[in-house]
Design an enzyme around this catalytic site. Structure first.
Site, PDB file in Angstrom:
ATOM      1  N   CYS A  83      75.901  32.110  73.686  1.00 40.66           N
ATOM      2  CA  CYS A  83      76.356  32.663  72.409  1.00 40.66           C
ATOM      3  C   CYS A  83      75.552  32.210  71.192  1.00 40.66           C
ATOM      4  O   CYS A  83      75.135  33.032  70.376  1.00 40.66           O
ATOM      5  CB  CYS A  83      77.822  32.313  72.180  1.00 40.66           C
ATOM      6  SG  CYS A  83      78.893  33.096  73.373  1.00 40.66           S
TER       7      CYS A  83
ATOM      8  N   ASN B 154      75.962  29.735  50.550  1.00 38.34           N
ATOM      9  CA  ASN B 154      75.395  30.798  49.719  1.00 38.34           C
ATOM     10  C   ASN B 154      74.640  31.833  50.546  1.00 38.34           C
ATOM     11  O   ASN B 154      74.607  33.013  50.184  1.00 38.34           O
ATOM     12  CB  ASN B 154      74.496  30.193  48.630  1.00 38.34           C
ATOM     13  CG  ASN B 154      75.353  29.550  47.547  1.00 38.34           C
ATOM     14  OD1 ASN B 154      76.458  30.024  47.275  1.00 38.34           O
ATOM     15  ND2 ASN B 154      74.866  28.477  46.959  1.00 38.34           N
TER      16      ASN B 154
ATOM     17  N   HIS C 108      75.346  17.694  52.105  1.00 38.37           N
ATOM     18  CA  HIS C 108      76.010  18.462  51.045  1.00 38.37           C
ATOM     19  C   HIS C 108      75.127  19.636  50.622  1.00 38.37           C
ATOM     20  O   HIS C 108      75.612  20.762  50.437  1.00 38.37           O
ATOM     21  CB  HIS C 108      76.317  17.573  49.834  1.00 38.37           C
ATOM     22  CG  HIS C 108      77.172  16.389  50.178  1.00 38.37           C
ATOM     23  ND1 HIS C 108      77.199  15.232  49.439  1.00 38.37           N
ATOM     24  CD2 HIS C 108      78.009  16.178  51.222  1.00 38.37           C
ATOM     25  CE1 HIS C 108      78.033  14.370  50.004  1.00 38.37           C
ATOM     26  NE2 HIS C 108      78.531  14.931  51.083  1.00 38.37           N
TER      27      HIS C 108
ATOM     28  N   LYS D 224      76.446  23.361  80.022  1.00 34.18           N
ATOM     29  CA  LYS D 224      77.375  22.228  80.034  1.00 34.18           C
ATOM     30  C   LYS D 224      77.962  22.065  81.426  1.00 34.18           C
ATOM     31  O   LYS D 224      77.813  22.941  82.284  1.00 34.18           O
ATOM     32  CB  LYS D 224      78.449  22.317  78.945  1.00 34.18           C
ATOM     33  CG  LYS D 224      79.306  23.558  78.949  1.00 34.18           C
ATOM     34  CD  LYS D 224      80.280  23.459  77.764  1.00 34.18           C
ATOM     35  CE  LYS D 224      80.912  24.786  77.466  1.00 34.18           C
ATOM     36  NZ  LYS D 224      81.789  24.780  76.327  1.00 34.18           N
TER      37      LYS D 224
ATOM     38  N   GLU E 229      79.570  12.394  39.403  1.00 36.13           N
ATOM     39  CA  GLU E 229      79.734  12.409  37.957  1.00 36.13           C
ATOM     40  C   GLU E 229      80.875  13.349  37.590  1.00 36.13           C
ATOM     41  O   GLU E 229      81.109  14.349  38.259  1.00 36.13           O
ATOM     42  CB  GLU E 229      78.419  12.831  37.283  1.00 36.13           C
ATOM     43  CG  GLU E 229      77.372  11.714  37.375  1.00 36.13           C
ATOM     44  CD  GLU E 229      76.001  12.130  36.881  1.00 36.13           C
ATOM     45  OE1 GLU E 229      75.918  13.046  36.067  1.00 36.13           O
ATOM     46  OE2 GLU E 229      75.010  11.528  37.343  1.00 36.13           O
TER      47      GLU E 229
HETATM   48  N1  LIG Z   1      74.435   9.540  39.196  1.00 38.10           N
HETATM   49  C1  LIG Z   1      75.130   9.565  40.314  1.00 38.10           C
HETATM   50  O1  LIG Z   1      76.147  10.254  40.437  1.00 38.10           O
HETATM   51  C2  LIG Z   1      74.720   8.714  41.484  1.00 38.10           C
HETATM   52  C3  LIG Z   1      75.587   8.566  42.569  1.00 38.10           C
HETATM   53  C4  LIG Z   1      75.219   7.750  43.626  1.00 38.10           C
HETATM   54  C5  LIG Z   1      73.988   7.101  43.600  1.00 38.10           C
HETATM   55  N2  LIG Z   1      73.141   7.270  42.533  1.00 38.10           N
HETATM   56  C6  LIG Z   1      71.887   6.529  42.534  1.00 38.10           C
HETATM   57  O2  LIG Z   1      72.058   5.396  41.685  1.00 38.10           O
HETATM   58  C7  LIG Z   1      70.854   5.116  40.973  1.00 38.10           C
HETATM   59  C8  LIG Z   1      71.100   5.155  39.481  1.00 38.10           C
HETATM   60  O3  LIG Z   1      71.509   6.454  39.124  1.00 38.10           O
HETATM   61  P1  LIG Z   1      71.996   6.801  37.646  1.00 38.10           P
HETATM   62  O4  LIG Z   1      72.364   8.239  37.660  1.00 38.10           O
HETATM   63  O5  LIG Z   1      72.987   5.789  37.176  1.00 38.10           O
HETATM   64  O6  LIG Z   1      70.607   6.586  36.836  1.00 38.10           O
HETATM   65  P2  LIG Z   1      70.385   6.512  35.248  1.00 38.10           P
HETATM   66  O7  LIG Z   1      69.012   7.000  34.992  1.00 38.10           O
HETATM   67  O8  LIG Z   1      71.542   7.132  34.534  1.00 38.10           O
HETATM   68  O9  LIG Z   1      70.456   4.941  34.941  1.00 38.10           O
HETATM   69  C9  LIG Z   1      69.473   4.034  35.330  1.00 38.10           C
HETATM   70  C10 LIG Z   1      69.387   2.954  34.264  1.00 38.10           C
HETATM   71  O10 LIG Z   1      68.525   1.915  34.727  1.00 38.10           O
HETATM   72  C11 LIG Z   1      67.866   1.393  33.576  1.00 38.10           C
HETATM   73  N3  LIG Z   1      66.717   0.578  33.994  1.00 38.10           N
HETATM   74  C12 LIG Z   1      65.507   0.969  34.438  1.00 38.10           C
HETATM   75  N4  LIG Z   1      64.736  -0.092  34.715  1.00 38.10           N
HETATM   76  C13 LIG Z   1      65.474  -1.190  34.464  1.00 38.10           C
HETATM   77  C14 LIG Z   1      65.237  -2.591  34.575  1.00 38.10           C
HETATM   78  N5  LIG Z   1      64.068  -3.094  34.998  1.00 38.10           N
HETATM   79  N6  LIG Z   1      66.239  -3.421  34.238  1.00 38.10           N
HETATM   80  C15 LIG Z   1      67.428  -2.946  33.813  1.00 38.10           C
HETATM   81  N7  LIG Z   1      67.708  -1.640  33.677  1.00 38.10           N
HETATM   82  C16 LIG Z   1      66.740  -0.767  34.002  1.00 38.10           C
HETATM   83  C17 LIG Z   1      67.512   2.637  32.781  1.00 38.10           C
HETATM   84  O11 LIG Z   1      67.207   2.336  31.427  1.00 38.10           O
HETATM   85  C18 LIG Z   1      68.800   3.441  32.931  1.00 38.10           C
HETATM   86  O12 LIG Z   1      69.717   3.158  31.891  1.00 38.10           O
HETATM   87  C19 LIG Z   1      69.828   6.148  41.464  1.00 38.10           C
HETATM   88  O13 LIG Z   1      69.106   5.592  42.524  1.00 38.10           O
HETATM   89  C20 LIG Z   1      70.694   7.278  41.950  1.00 38.10           C
HETATM   90  O14 LIG Z   1      70.045   8.043  42.936  1.00 38.10           O
HETATM   91  C21 LIG Z   1      73.495   8.045  41.478  1.00 38.10           C
END
Ligand SMILES: NC(=O)c1ccc[n+]([C@@H]2O[C@H](COP(=O)([O-])OP(=O)(O)OC[C@H]3O[C@@H](n4cnc5c(N)ncnc54)[C@H](O)[C@@H]3O)[C@@H](O)[C@H]2O)c1
Length: 421
Positions: free
Chosen positions: A269, A226, A218, A327, A162
């Site tokens: 070590c 830390n 990560h 080793k 994000e």
């Molecule tokens: N946020 C990140 O940076 C990030 C990065 C990589 C992976 N992810 C993964 O991606 C997934 C989504 O993350 P996010 O941060 O976008 O979540 P989020 O909560 O911002 O968005 C999820 C959306 O899904 C909608 N939703 C729920 N049930 C639904 C349904 N039945 N039909 C349609 N829409 C529905 C919700 O209303 C919500 O708007 C998670 O599994 C998260 O772990 C997130």
């Protein structure tokens, strides 16, 4: 292509903005009427630099719309991308209810007279096995024997961060595409064709576990940084300079070195200095829980290795251990994990021969001598020469390092415990 995106949160909206920017048409779905309304007025429901502009442009050009109900929208779609949330459940596991609901919705909306399959690609993070155990059965319950002709399942983890999500979308560190048989999916190839990144075509579970590995790594790095920072701060050492020195070493520190699953750490070590850092940290109250866990996790791994290496063998079986030093090409036995392995085999009642030509027990001195005889007092009677090792008669040969490559070991099964595949 025409692409449906389920879940208009951070991942889904970023995907919608970026995929329309690539020239495809997107229809987004969300249970939230407010999010759907925002997309339909050209605004992003989530705050992400640059996303409002992408969404506004695509919506005004008629290549982006959103809805709560699917209706017939999937009929002419090539791909459905699932980006619904998988928050923590009360037991710590992912709450899979949104995945289940959206999968049912998609399965109900797929028409059985489709002439080409719909690629259904999951981007939500979910535990390995979710596709096999949860998603596929939902599709099969609805679509029956024709499931594979109607739906191509893909797991495609998302690596965006994000606040730099758009940049990350177009420049990901890698593209991982999991399919049921590990082969490429044509629609997903097309979707990624303009993106330059290493591509991994793998099975579902390897793809599904990717995010867990990455995110845990990560988190480990941050916690480690830390803990070291706290130690430095308490000792009036510049954590900034220490960090600078640490990351400048791209040969051993910031590199693939020491990341391959296989043997435990050992030698003269690592265990010694880890224990000493634990002592320093305890002394100054730095509470280094991660560093404190290292010796215990290493001991657990040594035992895991023994359990694996002895699996299927009865006590009394003859085994040959190839490589006793920590080793190849050294006679240093101090804290060698192979010494622990030999001791565990002997304690469990196995007959153990050891081949390691670098070792001359009569030449062992000092700590090396003390360690070896404390753990393997009968070492002189266990060591065998190349002729005996190659003569065979063993139930199993266990290789702890590449030394086994130098032997003619015949047909006896060799178990290489130096790497986990
Ligand atoms: N946020 C990140 O940076 C990030 C990065 C990589 C992976 N992810 C993964 O991606 C997934 C989504 O993350 P996010 O941060 O976008 O979540 P989020 O909560 O911002 O968005 C999820 C959306 O899904 C909608 N939703 C729920 N049930 C639904 C349904 N039945 N039909 C349609 N829409 C529905 C919700 O209303 C919500 O708007 C998670 O599994 C998260 O772990 C997130």
């Amino acid at each position: 292509m025409k692409i449906a995106i389920f879940g208009l949160g951070y991942v889904g909206c970023t995907a919608a903005g970026c995929i329309t920017h690539q020239g495809h048409t997107v229809v987004g779905f969300d249970v939230s009427e407010a999010k759907v309304a925002q997309v339909n007025t050209g605004r992003s429901p989530v705050r992400e630099p640059g996303l409002d502009e992408l969404i506004a442009k695509a919506q005004s050009e008629g290549r982006l719309s959103a809805a709560c109900q699917i209706g017939d929208a999937l009929d002419d779609c090539d791909i459905a991308i699932v980006c619904v949330g998988t928050p923590s459940g009360i037991d710590g596991a992912h709450d899979m209810s949104y995945i289940v609901q959206v999968t049912r919705d998609i399965a109900n909306a797929v028409k059985t007279d489709r002439t080409r399959p719909l690629t259904v690609a999951y981007r939500s993070t979910m535990r390995p096995g979710s596709t096999d155990q949860i998603i596929r059965p939902i599709f099969r319950a609805k679509l029956g024997e024709r499931t594979d002709a109607l739906v191509e399942l893909v797991y495609n983890p998302e690596f965006l961060r994000e606040a730099s999500a758009i940049q990350d979308y177009f420049n990901p560190p890698k593209i991982v595409l999991g399919t049921l048989d590990g082969t490429p999916n044509a629609n997903m190839e097309r979707l990624h064709e303009a993106i330059d990144a290493p591509v991994f075509h793998v099975g579902m579970r390897e793809a599904e576990i990717t995010k867990f590995v990455d995110n845990t790594w990560h988190a480990t790095k941050v916690a480690f940084a830390n803990e070291i920072g706290r130690v430095c701060q308490n000792l009036d050492i510049s954590a900034r300079q220490v960090h600078e020195i640490f990351v400048a070493d791209t040969k051993l520190n910031i590199s693939p070195y020491y990341t391959r699953p296989g043997g435990p750490f050992g030698g003269s070590c690592l265990p010694k200095d880890v224990r000493a850092l634990q002592h320093i940290a305890a002394d100054i109250g730095a509470n280094t829980h991660l560093v404190d866990s290292l010796i215990r996790t290493n001991e657990a791994h040594k035992h895991h290795q023994f359990v694996q290496a002895s699996e299927g063998l009865e006590p009394g079986a003859r085994i040959l251990l190839v490589g006793l030093a920590f080793k190849k090409d050294t006679d240093d036995l101090r804290e060698s994990p192979a010494v622990d392995l030999a001791r565990k085999f002997l304690d469990a009642g196995f007959e153990v021969d050891i081949f390691d030509p670098a070792l001359k027990p009569e030449q062992l001195v000092g700590q090396n001598l003390g360690y070896t005889f404390a753990f393997l007092p009968a070492i002189e009677t266990l060591l065998v020469d190349q002729t005996t090792a190659e003569a065979g008669g063993y139930s199993r040969i266990i290789a702890t390092n590449r030394l086994a490559d130098t032997l003619e070991l015949g047909d006896t099964p060799i178990m290489d415990v130096s790497s986990i595949n």
